[in-house]
Scaffold this motif. Structure first.
Motif, PDB file in Angstrom:
ATOM      1  N   MET A 111     -39.617  -9.412 -60.796  1.00  0.00           N
ATOM      2  CA  MET A 111     -40.548  -9.584 -59.685  1.00  0.00           C
ATOM      3  C   MET A 111     -41.209  -8.246 -59.421  1.00  0.00           C
ATOM      4  O   MET A 111     -40.637  -7.189 -59.694  1.00  0.00           O
ATOM      5  CB  MET A 111     -39.812 -10.058 -58.419  1.00  0.00           C
ATOM      6  N   SER A 112     -42.426  -8.320 -58.864  1.00  0.00           N
ATOM      7  CA  SER A 112     -43.152  -7.106 -58.545  1.00  0.00           C
ATOM      8  C   SER A 112     -43.720  -7.246 -57.136  1.00  0.00           C
ATOM      9  O   SER A 112     -44.118  -8.338 -56.717  1.00  0.00           O
ATOM     10  CB  SER A 112     -44.267  -6.888 -59.565  1.00  0.00           C
ATOM     11  N   VAL A 113     -43.748  -6.132 -56.422  1.00  0.00           N
ATOM     12  CA  VAL A 113     -44.285  -6.151 -55.055  1.00  0.00           C
ATOM     13  C   VAL A 113     -45.036  -4.851 -54.794  1.00  0.00           C
ATOM     14  O   VAL A 113     -44.689  -3.789 -55.340  1.00  0.00           O
ATOM     15  CB  VAL A 113     -43.152  -6.347 -54.026  1.00  0.00           C
ATOM     16  N   GLN A 114     -46.054  -4.940 -53.995  1.00  0.00           N
ATOM     17  CA  GLN A 114     -46.795  -3.757 -53.585  1.00  0.00           C
ATOM     18  C   GLN A 114     -46.036  -3.071 -52.457  1.00  0.00           C
ATOM     19  O   GLN A 114     -45.449  -3.742 -51.585  1.00  0.00           O
ATOM     20  CB  GLN A 114     -48.187  -4.174 -53.095  1.00  0.00           C
ATOM     21  N   GLU A 115     -46.045  -1.767 -52.499  1.00  0.00           N
ATOM     22  CA  GLU A 115     -45.398  -1.009 -51.434  1.00  0.00           C
ATOM     23  C   GLU A 115     -45.910  -1.489 -50.076  1.00  0.00           C
ATOM     24  O   GLU A 115     -47.105  -1.742 -49.905  1.00  0.00           O
ATOM     25  CB  GLU A 115     -45.713   0.477 -51.625  1.00  0.00           C
ATOM     26  N   ALA A 116     -44.967  -1.633 -49.133  1.00  0.00           N
ATOM     27  CA  ALA A 116     -45.230  -2.074 -47.754  1.00  0.00           C
ATOM     28  C   ALA A 116     -45.373  -3.593 -47.611  1.00  0.00           C
ATOM     29  O   ALA A 116     -45.446  -4.094 -46.488  1.00  0.00           O
ATOM     30  CB  ALA A 116     -46.438  -1.399 -47.147  1.00  0.00           C
ATOM     31  N   GLU A 117     -45.422  -4.307 -48.744  1.00  0.00           N
ATOM     32  CA  GLU A 117     -45.528  -5.758 -48.680  1.00  0.00           C
ATOM     33  C   GLU A 117     -44.134  -6.391 -48.633  1.00  0.00           C
ATOM     34  O   GLU A 117     -43.106  -5.707 -48.680  1.00  0.00           O
ATOM     35  CB  GLU A 117     -46.316  -6.280 -49.878  1.00  0.00           C
ATOM     36  N   THR A 118     -44.125  -7.709 -48.580  1.00  0.00           N
ATOM     37  CA  THR A 118     -42.880  -8.477 -48.498  1.00  0.00           C
ATOM     38  C   THR A 118     -42.666  -9.252 -49.791  1.00  0.00           C
ATOM     39  O   THR A 118     -43.623  -9.760 -50.386  1.00  0.00           O
ATOM     40  CB  THR A 118     -42.931  -9.458 -47.312  1.00  0.00           C
ATOM     41  N   VAL A 119     -41.428  -9.322 -50.210  1.00  0.00           N
ATOM     42  CA  VAL A 119     -41.089 -10.063 -51.430  1.00  0.00           C
ATOM     43  C   VAL A 119     -39.825 -10.882 -51.180  1.00  0.00           C
ATOM     44  O   VAL A 119     -38.959 -10.474 -50.395  1.00  0.00           O
ATOM     45  CB  VAL A 119     -40.884  -9.098 -52.620  1.00  0.00           C
ATOM     46  N   THR A 120     -39.761 -12.029 -51.836  1.00  0.00           N
ATOM     47  CA  THR A 120     -38.592 -12.899 -51.702  1.00  0.00           C
ATOM     48  C   THR A 120     -37.982 -13.164 -53.070  1.00  0.00           C
ATOM     49  O   THR A 120     -38.681 -13.588 -53.995  1.00  0.00           O
ATOM     50  CB  THR A 120     -38.964 -14.234 -51.033  1.00  0.00           C
ATOM     51  N   LEU A 121     -36.698 -12.915 -53.176  1.00  0.00           N
ATOM     52  CA  LEU A 121     -35.957 -13.162 -54.416  1.00  0.00           C
ATOM     53  C   LEU A 121     -35.124 -14.434 -54.236  1.00  0.00           C
ATOM     54  O   LEU A 121     -34.454 -14.603 -53.215  1.00  0.00           O
ATOM     55  CB  LEU A 121     -35.044 -11.976 -54.736  1.00  0.00           C
ATOM     56  N   SER A 122     -35.143 -15.288 -55.243  1.00  0.00           N
ATOM     57  CA  SER A 122     -34.486 -16.594 -55.145  1.00  0.00           C
ATOM     58  C   SER A 122     -33.096 -16.599 -55.770  1.00  0.00           C
ATOM     59  O   SER A 122     -32.836 -15.867 -56.729  1.00  0.00           O
ATOM     60  CB  SER A 122     -35.343 -17.661 -55.831  1.00  0.00           C
ATOM     61  N   CYS A 123     -32.245 -17.450 -55.223  1.00  0.00           N
ATOM     62  CA  CYS A 123     -30.901 -17.630 -55.755  1.00  0.00           C
ATOM     63  C   CYS A 123     -30.413 -19.024 -55.387  1.00  0.00           C
ATOM     64  O   CYS A 123     -30.565 -19.455 -54.236  1.00  0.00           O
ATOM     65  CB  CYS A 123     -29.955 -16.575 -55.181  1.00  0.00           C
TER      66      CYS A 123
END
Lengths: 112, 117
Positions: free
Chosen positions: A11-23
């Motif tokens: 996964m990749s995210v821009q600094e200061a943004e939000t990211v969600t990792l799935s499990c």
């Protein structure tokens, strides 16, 4: 047997943004624990957040929070205000009776 | 206080050699776990100690793998007659509680990277 699945190898995210990792996980137990661990390139595994299955309230730790859906057996990790230091492998893990069962991991990169 | 330490950090062995990997848990921690992490994979459980008693060794891949914790503190994972498929990072973790009855955070060491040629 219990299994843990992480469907996002990268996964990749821009600094200061939000990211969600799935499990997602599979178990017939009703009481257990779930964890997210972070493993930077130095390989020291560090606990990010934990969730007890009997608790309905989602765990939060500063910028890290989980969305725990017990019926769906889903346990996603949300990272808010992403920082360069968040770049690492993230492992979801299940535990009942001590030993941890890990997923395959998601490699998170953070773009400046 | 010091965290979990492991030594050596890197080990290169020729196929057929015996190796010994050491883990120093956090002082006072009752539970100690060994995991094996192949390249690009999540860690897999090998064995668990409660003090000096080895209560679960269900994850040891073969009888070439042996672990001990004779005084309930330092633990050694020994691999006899190493094979190329043994190449992996071996992680040690400790916890302050009896793992079967309670669940507490496991604190991991930096791992030993084993390469078998």
């Amino acid at each position: 047997a219990q299994t843990v699945t992480q469907s996002q190898p990268e996964m990749s995210v821009q600094e200061a943004e939000t990211v969600t990792l799935s499990c997602t996980y599979d178990t017939s137990e009703s009481d257990y624990y779930l964890f997210w661990y972070k493993q930077p390139p130095s390989r020291q595994m560090i606990l990010v957040i934990r969730q007890e299955a009997y608790k309905q309230q989602n765990a939060t730790e500063n910028r890290f929070s989980v969305n725990f859906q017990k019926a769906a057996k889903s346990f996603s990790l949300k990272i808010s205000d992403s920082q360069l230091g968040d770049a690492a492998m993230y492992f979801c893990a299940y535990s009942k009776g001590g030993k941890l069962i890990f997923g395959q991991g998601t490699e998170l990169s953070v773009k400046p | 206080g010091a965290g979990v330490s492991q030594s050596p950090r890197y080990k290169v062995a020729k196929r057929g050699q015996d190796v010994a990997l050491r883990c120093d848990p956090i002082s006072g921690h009752v539970s100690l776990f060994w995991y094996q992490q192949a390249l690009g994979q999540g860690p897999e459980f090998l064995t668990y100690f409660q003090n000096e008693a080895q209560l679960d060794k269900s994850g040891l891949p073969s009888d070439r793998f042996f672990a001990e914790r004779p005084e309930g503190s330092v633990s050694t994972l020994k691999i006899q007659r190493t094979q190329q498929e043994d190449s992996a990072v071996y992680l040690c973790a400790s916890s302050p509680v009896i793992a079967f009855f309670q669940q507490e955070t496991q604190y991991f060491g930096p791992g030993t990277r084993l390469l078998v040629l």
